[in-house]
Design a protein around this motif. Structure first.
Motif, PDB file in Angstrom:
ATOM      1  N   SER A 170       0.819  -1.239  -0.141  1.00 21.74           N
ATOM      2  CA  SER A 170      -0.127  -0.004   0.102  1.00 21.74           C
ATOM      3  C   SER A 170       0.835   1.076  -0.083  1.00 21.74           C
ATOM      4  N   ILE A 171       1.055   2.043  -1.262  1.00 21.61           N
ATOM      5  CA  ILE A 171       2.158   2.987  -1.379  1.00 21.61           C
ATOM      6  C   ILE A 171       1.363   4.093  -2.378  1.00 21.61           C
ATOM      7  N   LYS A 172       1.699   5.217  -1.679  1.00 21.41           N
ATOM      8  CA  LYS A 172       0.978   6.334  -2.334  1.00 21.41           C
ATOM      9  C   LYS A 172       2.385   7.221  -2.823  1.00 21.41           C
ATOM     10  N   VAL A 173       2.332   7.347  -4.108  1.00 26.44           N
ATOM     11  CA  VAL A 173       3.522   8.098  -4.827  1.00 26.44           C
ATOM     12  C   VAL A 173       2.988   9.516  -5.131  1.00 26.44           C
ATOM     13  N   GLU A 174       3.702  10.451  -4.518  1.00 28.59           N
ATOM     14  CA  GLU A 174       3.283  11.981  -4.789  1.00 28.59           C
ATOM     15  C   GLU A 174       4.598  12.438  -5.174  1.00 28.59           C
ATOM     16  N   GLY A 175       4.956  12.968  -6.719  1.00 33.50           N
ATOM     17  CA  GLY A 175       6.109  13.351  -7.034  1.00 33.50           C
ATOM     18  C   GLY A 175       7.399  12.525  -6.984  1.00 33.50           C
ATOM     19  N   ASN A 176       8.271  13.131  -6.073  1.00 34.83           N
ATOM     20  CA  ASN A 176       9.308  12.290  -5.802  1.00 34.83           C
ATOM     21  C   ASN A 176       9.187  11.356  -4.510  1.00 34.83           C
ATOM     22  N   THR A 177       8.137  11.526  -3.989  1.00 27.50           N
ATOM     23  CA  THR A 177       8.001  10.931  -2.701  1.00 27.50           C
ATOM     24  C   THR A 177       7.218   9.782  -2.584  1.00 27.50           C
ATOM     25  N   ALA A 178       7.269   8.808  -1.933  1.00 33.33           N
ATOM     26  CA  ALA A 178       6.405   7.658  -1.609  1.00 33.33           C
ATOM     27  C   ALA A 178       6.187   7.498  -0.199  1.00 33.33           C
ATOM     28  N   ILE A 179       4.841   7.463  -0.037  1.00 31.16           N
ATOM     29  CA  ILE A 179       4.481   7.387   1.360  1.00 31.16           C
ATOM     30  C   ILE A 179       3.859   5.780   1.555  1.00 31.16           C
ATOM     31  N   ILE A 180       4.785   5.010   2.284  1.00 32.35           N
ATOM     32  CA  ILE A 180       4.461   3.501   2.298  1.00 32.35           C
ATOM     33  C   ILE A 180       3.635   3.265   3.594  1.00 32.35           C
ATOM     34  N   TYR A 181       2.366   2.816   3.546  1.00 31.73           N
ATOM     35  CA  TYR A 181       1.669   2.316   4.682  1.00 31.73           C
ATOM     36  C   TYR A 181       2.005   0.986   4.751  1.00 31.73           C
ATOM     37  N   GLY A 182       2.672   0.583   6.190  1.00 29.70           N
ATOM     38  CA  GLY A 182       3.404  -0.693   6.215  1.00 29.70           C
ATOM     39  C   GLY A 182       2.527  -1.993   6.471  1.00 29.70           C
ATOM     40  N   ALA A 183       3.050  -2.665   6.942  1.00 35.15           N
ATOM     41  CA  ALA A 183       2.360  -4.110   7.684  1.00 35.15           C
ATOM     42  C   ALA A 183       1.859  -4.991   6.174  1.00 35.15           C
ATOM     43  N   ALA A 184       2.303  -4.507   5.154  1.00 32.44           N
ATOM     44  CA  ALA A 184       1.736  -5.463   4.038  1.00 32.44           C
ATOM     45  C   ALA A 184       2.203  -6.956   4.187  1.00 32.44           C
ATOM     46  N   LYS A 185       1.181  -7.425   3.875  1.00 34.79           N
ATOM     47  CA  LYS A 185       1.646  -9.019   3.808  1.00 34.79           C
ATOM     48  C   LYS A 185       1.610  -9.599   2.080  1.00 34.79           C
ATOM     49  N   TYR A 186       2.809  -9.727   1.706  1.00 35.71           N
ATOM     50  CA  TYR A 186       2.758  -9.665   0.049  1.00 35.71           C
ATOM     51  C   TYR A 186       2.123 -11.183  -0.077  1.00 35.71           C
ATOM     52  N   THR A 187       1.524 -11.377  -1.286  1.00 37.36           N
ATOM     53  CA  THR A 187       0.919 -12.619  -1.679  1.00 37.36           C
ATOM     54  C   THR A 187       1.531 -12.560  -3.450  1.00 37.36           C
ATOM     55  N   GLY A 188       1.811 -13.913  -3.774  1.00 30.41           N
ATOM     56  CA  GLY A 188       2.445 -13.844  -4.951  1.00 30.41           C
ATOM     57  C   GLY A 188       1.558 -13.599  -6.163  1.00 30.41           C
ATOM     58  N   ALA A 189       2.116 -13.031  -7.307  1.00 24.72           N
ATOM     59  CA  ALA A 189       1.361 -12.596  -8.198  1.00 24.72           C
ATOM     60  C   ALA A 189       2.142 -12.647  -9.714  1.00 24.72           C
ATOM     61  N   HIS A 190       1.646 -12.593 -10.722  1.00 29.26           N
ATOM     62  CA  HIS A 190       2.009 -12.319 -11.991  1.00 29.26           C
ATOM     63  C   HIS A 190       2.530 -11.032 -12.219  1.00 29.26           C
ATOM     64  N   VAL A 191       3.877 -10.612 -12.104  1.00 31.90           N
ATOM     65  CA  VAL A 191       4.449  -9.267 -12.321  1.00 31.90           C
ATOM     66  C   VAL A 191       5.630  -8.984 -13.457  1.00 31.90           C
ATOM     67  N   SER A 192       5.831  -7.953 -13.608  1.00 34.73           N
ATOM     68  CA  SER A 192       6.743  -7.594 -14.696  1.00 34.73           C
ATOM     69  C   SER A 192       7.794  -6.652 -14.042  1.00 34.73           C
ATOM     70  N   ALA A 193       9.003  -6.952 -14.464  1.00 31.01           N
ATOM     71  CA  ALA A 193      10.244  -6.063 -14.066  1.00 31.01           C
ATOM     72  C   ALA A 193       9.967  -5.024 -14.936  1.00 31.01           C
ATOM     73  N   PRO A 194      10.072  -3.815 -14.430  1.00 33.28           N
ATOM     74  CA  PRO A 194      10.218  -2.544 -15.320  1.00 33.28           C
ATOM     75  C   PRO A 194      11.536  -2.007 -15.695  1.00 33.28           C
ATOM     76  N   GLY A 197       2.912 -18.052  -1.185  1.00 35.90           N
ATOM     77  CA  GLY A 197       2.496 -18.469  -2.373  1.00 35.90           C
ATOM     78  C   GLY A 197       3.423 -18.331  -3.777  1.00 35.90           C
ATOM     79  N   VAL A 198       2.884 -18.315  -5.129  1.00 39.79           N
ATOM     80  CA  VAL A 198       3.997 -18.243  -6.055  1.00 39.79           C
ATOM     81  C   VAL A 198       4.024 -16.967  -6.994  1.00 39.79           C
ATOM     82  N   THR A 199       5.163 -16.492  -7.211  1.00 42.16           N
ATOM     83  CA  THR A 199       5.327 -15.213  -8.069  1.00 42.16           C
ATOM     84  C   THR A 199       5.964 -15.574  -9.329  1.00 42.16           C
ATOM     85  N   VAL A 200       5.585 -14.939 -10.255  1.00 44.42           N
ATOM     86  CA  VAL A 200       6.110 -14.991 -11.721  1.00 44.42           C
ATOM     87  C   VAL A 200       6.553 -13.749 -12.040  1.00 44.42           C
TER      88      VAL A 200
END
Ligand code: UD1
Length: 430
Positions: free
Chosen positions: A344-368, A385-388
């Motif tokens: 849970s991250i909000k980006v405003e200009g060059n700042t990222a506000i990161i609302y912590g305590a995330a529990k990542y779950t595997g997903a299909h993503v792409s390296a930018p 779980g599994v991440t691709v």
């Protein structure tokens, strides 16, 4: 197209060896062509960007021989062309180092306008300003940067912005200019120092690298040398964060702990233990991670090339964190991918506000891009779980055997190149 597939949730434990610094290696390979004698470079990382540059160097007539996986012998005696328009060269940022090297040695160079990771506008005005101040005429035509000089003459050059690339490029050219050059407001990154040490080992006269004033007295000729590249600060930092991401315990070997201080102190603030040895650091992450604030800065500040990795880890920390990116303008493109995994991250200009305590779950993503790709691997290793991950060629540009090194630490990760292999992994690991 190769992909990484991984099953997260295993704490990474054990030892990992860090390779040579990619960003130092690229400049050193380019600098090696400035001698007509054999230059032997050791601890060269076997990553794609280095391979592309080595091919480009061979294409202009230099001898390039890989004597083992991490050693190259380069001889610039037979260079027959000063035009580097090899089809892939524009894709790597460091192609511009051939401008400084060829301009210094032959007083002329033509190199395809550099590309690199898309992390915002990446001007090269300071490189060109430096060359012009040394007496070169520089033009950009048909996608090529063309630089030419009757004579290169030392000058006092003030860098309006601290730039690693411009500092190194001017250093390369000025090392074979006539007389004294002073670079003010120079970058102080470890790889700037490494390139200066390398050029000095070839007979250059460069003093002050590592401070913000570098003084160079040009020499007419550079001789052969044997040189070993410093360890990669960013590869090391990425494994340090891999320990934090997976609640692991990793001994990161073959590093210069001093180069990692900004990274170590953030990990300590986040509640990790960091133990320093002569040429190793151990990171133990046994406690819950705490939030913090980070601003990327030129060395010795926190490196922008570690920004995606720390943002990824801070998503799992308790509390809200703030990350400010002060070097590049568009370096949060990976945030959408992380959000798909639960951040849970909000980006405003060059700042990222990161609302912590995330529990990542595997997903299909792409390296930018390169470092953001590595950050997604860290998220995947901590996820349930599994991440691709697609587009891993970005990651392979800068990390040697990333998946093997992670497997040796206990990670369940494979490189796959077909749907069948992907399904097989999921069946086995799932
Ligand atoms: C190098 C690294 C990259 C790292 C970056 C900052 C290589 C191949 N790449 O990139 O991994 O993220 O340092 O540590 O070594 N700038 C100008 N004009 C110029 C040059 C740079 O305005 O002529 C600006 C850039 O837009 C940026 C800042 O200066 O805002 C720093 O860039 P720079 O240090 O030059 O980065 P690179 O050398 O491209």
């Amino acid at each position: 197209m190769e992909q990484y597939v991984m099953k997260g949730g295993t704490p990474l434990v054990g030892e990992v060896e860090i390779g040579g610094a990619k960003n130092a290696g690229l400049a050193i390979l380019a600098g090696a062509v400035m001698s007509d004698e054999d230059v032997v470079i050791e601890n060269v990382p076997d990553v794609k960007d280095i391979g592309v540059l080595a091919t480009a160097i061979a294409a202009i007539g230099a001898k390039v021989e890989k004597t083992d996986r991490h050693t190259m012998r380069i001889n610039g005696h037979d260079i027959s062309s000063f035009s580097v328009d090899y089809e892939y060269i524009s894709k790597i940022r460091a192609s511009y180092y051939l401008l400084g090297a060829l301009l210094g040695k032959y007083k002329q160079a033509e190199v395809a306008f550099p590309g690199g990771c898309d992390i915002g506008s990446r001007p090269i005005d300071l490189h060109l300003k430096g060359f012009r101040m040394l007496g070169a005429e520089v033009e950009i035509e048909h996608g090529l940067i063309k630089a030419k000089a009757e004579r290169l003459v030392g000058a006092q050059i003030y860098m309006d912005k601290v730039s690693v690339g411009a500092t190194i490029n001017v250093m390369l050219a000025a090392s074979m200019a006539e007389g004294k050059t002073t670079i003010e407001n120079a970058a102080k990154e470890p790889h700037v120092v490494d390139v200066a040490n390398f050029l000095n080992s070839m007979g250059a006269n460069i003093k002050g690298a590592g401070t913000d004033v570098i003084r160079i007295v040009g020499v007419p000729k550079l001789h052969g040398s044997e040189y070993s590249i410093i360890p990669d600060q960013i590869e090391a930092g990425t494994f340090m964060f891999a320990a934090a991401a997976t609640k692991g315990d990793i001994m990161i070997k073959n590093v210069i702990p001093k180069h990692l201080e900004a990274i170590s102190s953030k990990l300590i603030e986040m509640g990790c233990e960091v133990e320093e040895f002569d040429d190793a650091v151990r990171v133990v992450a046994s406690k819950p991670l705490k939030s913090t604030q980070v601003t990327t800065l030129a060395y010795p500040g926190f490196p922008t090339d570690m920004q995606p990795q720390i943002t990824t880890i801070l998503s799992m920390a308790d509390g809200t964190s703030i990350v400010t990116e002060s070097i590049f303008e568009n370096r949060y493109r990976y945030v959408d991918e992380l959000s798909r995994m639960g951040a849970s991250i909000k980006v405003e200009g060059n700042t990222a506000i990161i609302y912590g305590a995330a529990k990542y779950t595997g997903a299909h993503v792409s390296a930018p891009d390169l470092r953001a790709g590595a950050a997604l691997v860290l998220a995947g290793l901590s996820a349930e779980g599994v991440t691709v991950i697609d587009d891993i060629y970005y990651i392979q540009r800068g990390y040697e055997d990333f998946d093997r090194k992670l497997r040796e630490l206990g990670a369940t990760i494979e490189t796959v190149d077909s749907e069948k292999a992907l399904k097989k992994f999921i069946l086995k690991a799932g």
